[in-house]
Motif scaffolding. Structure first.
Motif, PDB file in Angstrom:
ATOM      1  N   ASP A   1       0.847  -1.183   0.000  1.00 21.83           N
ATOM      2  CA  ASP A   1       0.000   0.000   0.000  1.00 21.83           C
ATOM      3  C   ASP A   1       0.887   1.239   0.000  1.00 21.83           C
ATOM      4  O   ASP A   1       1.646   1.458   0.940  1.00 21.83           O
ATOM      5  CB  ASP A   1      -0.922   0.008   1.227  1.00 21.83           C
ATOM      6  N   ASP A   2       0.809   1.999  -1.072  1.00 21.81           N
ATOM      7  CA  ASP A   2       1.525   3.273  -1.187  1.00 21.81           C
ATOM      8  C   ASP A   2       3.025   3.117  -0.924  1.00 21.81           C
ATOM      9  O   ASP A   2       3.618   3.862  -0.153  1.00 21.81           O
ATOM     10  CB  ASP A   2       0.906   4.295  -0.242  1.00 21.81           C
ATOM     11  N   GLY A   3       3.636   2.105  -1.547  1.00 22.37           N
ATOM     12  CA  GLY A   3       5.071   1.905  -1.431  1.00 22.37           C
ATOM     13  C   GLY A   3       5.538   1.235  -0.150  1.00 22.37           C
ATOM     14  O   GLY A   3       6.717   1.202   0.150  1.00 22.37           O
ATOM     15  N   VAL A   4       4.597   0.682   0.615  1.00 22.10           N
ATOM     16  CA  VAL A   4       4.934   0.007   1.870  1.00 22.10           C
ATOM     17  C   VAL A   4       4.513  -1.456   1.772  1.00 22.10           C
ATOM     18  O   VAL A   4       3.368  -1.764   1.457  1.00 22.10           O
ATOM     19  CB  VAL A   4       4.232   0.690   3.069  1.00 22.10           C
ATOM     20  N   LEU A   5       5.464  -2.361   2.048  1.00 23.35           N
ATOM     21  CA  LEU A   5       5.214  -3.797   2.043  1.00 23.35           C
ATOM     22  C   LEU A   5       4.918  -4.223   3.473  1.00 23.35           C
ATOM     23  O   LEU A   5       5.702  -3.958   4.382  1.00 23.35           O
ATOM     24  CB  LEU A   5       6.452  -4.535   1.515  1.00 23.35           C
ATOM     25  N   ASN A   6       3.777  -4.858   3.672  1.00 25.29           N
ATOM     26  CA  ASN A   6       3.352  -5.275   5.011  1.00 25.29           C
ATOM     27  C   ASN A   6       3.213  -6.797   5.026  1.00 25.29           C
ATOM     28  O   ASN A   6       2.470  -7.368   4.232  1.00 25.29           O
ATOM     29  CB  ASN A   6       2.017  -4.607   5.373  1.00 25.29           C
ATOM     30  N   ILE A   7       3.950  -7.441   5.934  1.00 26.18           N
ATOM     31  CA  ILE A   7       3.936  -8.893   6.060  1.00 26.18           C
ATOM     32  C   ILE A   7       3.328  -9.240   7.411  1.00 26.18           C
ATOM     33  O   ILE A   7       3.826  -8.806   8.453  1.00 26.18           O
ATOM     34  CB  ILE A   7       5.359  -9.472   5.981  1.00 26.18           C
ATOM     35  N   LYS A   8       2.242 -10.019   7.380  1.00 23.02           N
ATOM     36  CA  LYS A   8       1.576 -10.426   8.619  1.00 23.02           C
ATOM     37  C   LYS A   8       1.478 -11.943   8.652  1.00 23.02           C
ATOM     38  O   LYS A   8       1.190 -12.575   7.640  1.00 23.02           O
ATOM     39  CB  LYS A   8       0.165  -9.844   8.711  1.00 23.02           C
ATOM     40  N   GLY A   9       1.703 -12.503   9.824  1.00 26.07           N
ATOM     41  CA  GLY A   9       1.558 -13.940  10.009  1.00 26.07           C
ATOM     42  C   GLY A   9       0.930 -14.221  11.351  1.00 26.07           C
ATOM     43  O   GLY A   9       1.171 -13.508  12.326  1.00 26.07           O
ATOM     44  N   GLU A  10       0.105 -15.241  11.395  1.00 24.81           N
ATOM     45  CA  GLU A  10      -0.565 -15.598  12.653  1.00 24.81           C
ATOM     46  C   GLU A  10      -0.522 -17.109  12.824  1.00 24.81           C
ATOM     47  O   GLU A  10      -0.843 -17.863  11.914  1.00 24.81           O
ATOM     48  CB  GLU A  10      -1.998 -15.101  12.644  1.00 24.81           C
ATOM     49  N   HIS A  11      -0.104 -17.534  14.006  1.00 26.62           N
ATOM     50  CA  HIS A  11       0.025 -18.954  14.319  1.00 26.62           C
ATOM     51  C   HIS A  11      -0.934 -19.289  15.450  1.00 26.62           C
ATOM     52  O   HIS A  11      -0.863 -18.694  16.520  1.00 26.62           O
ATOM     53  CB  HIS A  11       1.463 -19.272  14.738  1.00 26.62           C
ATOM     54  N   LYS A  12      -1.836 -20.219  15.176  1.00 25.93           N
ATOM     55  CA  LYS A  12      -2.764 -20.697  16.203  1.00 25.93           C
ATOM     56  C   LYS A  12      -2.639 -22.203  16.277  1.00 25.93           C
ATOM     57  O   LYS A  12      -2.667 -22.883  15.269  1.00 25.93           O
ATOM     58  CB  LYS A  12      -4.203 -20.332  15.853  1.00 25.93           C
ATOM     59  N   GLU A  13      -2.496 -22.697  17.491  1.00 30.45           N
ATOM     60  CA  GLU A  13      -2.385 -24.140  17.670  1.00 30.45           C
ATOM     61  C   GLU A  13      -3.164 -24.543  18.905  1.00 30.45           C
ATOM     62  O   GLU A  13      -3.085 -23.903  19.947  1.00 30.45           O
ATOM     63  CB  GLU A  13      -0.914 -24.540  17.834  1.00 30.45           C
ATOM     64  N   GLU A  14      -3.912 -25.601  18.762  1.00 28.92           N
ATOM     65  CA  GLU A  14      -4.706 -26.123  19.873  1.00 28.92           C
ATOM     66  C   GLU A  14      -4.395 -27.603  20.007  1.00 28.92           C
ATOM     67  O   GLU A  14      -4.356 -28.327  19.020  1.00 28.92           O
ATOM     68  CB  GLU A  14      -6.192 -25.910  19.575  1.00 28.92           C
TER      69      GLU A  14
END
Length: 89
Positions: A14-27
């Motif tokens: 978005d507008d020259g910005v790279l955003n990396i998101k990760g989510e780990h869920k374990e049950e």
């Protein structure tokens, strides 16, 4: 990003910005008939990087393999720049 799948990772630009998101869920549930237990693990990752002006945003590629996320950001060809030396007073 060990333990994450590509469904757990979201990459946006978005507008020259790279955003990396990760989510780990374990049950996890375990135990025997007389004794039972449950455990929950949750982790969140977010990294923001400003892309260079000469990045080809439409050609960015990503790959997640064996817990390693690789992002390739190709750059446009730039004309050879003249290097100017700045004198020191």
């Amino acid at each position: 990003m060990p333990g994450l799948t590509k469904e757990d990772v979201k990459i946006t630009i978005d507008d020259g910005v790279l955003n990396i998101k990760g989510e780990h869920k374990e049950e996890e549930d375990g135990g025997s008939d007389d004794d039972s237990w449950s455990a929950w693990s949750h982790g969140y990752y977010n990294k923001i990087l400003v892309l260079p002006d000469d990045a080809k945003v439409d050609d960015i590629k990503a790959e997640l393999k064996d817990g390693v996320l690789s992002i390739i950001v190709p750059k446009t060809e730039q004309s050879k720049k003249d290097v100017k030396q700045v004198p020191i007073n």
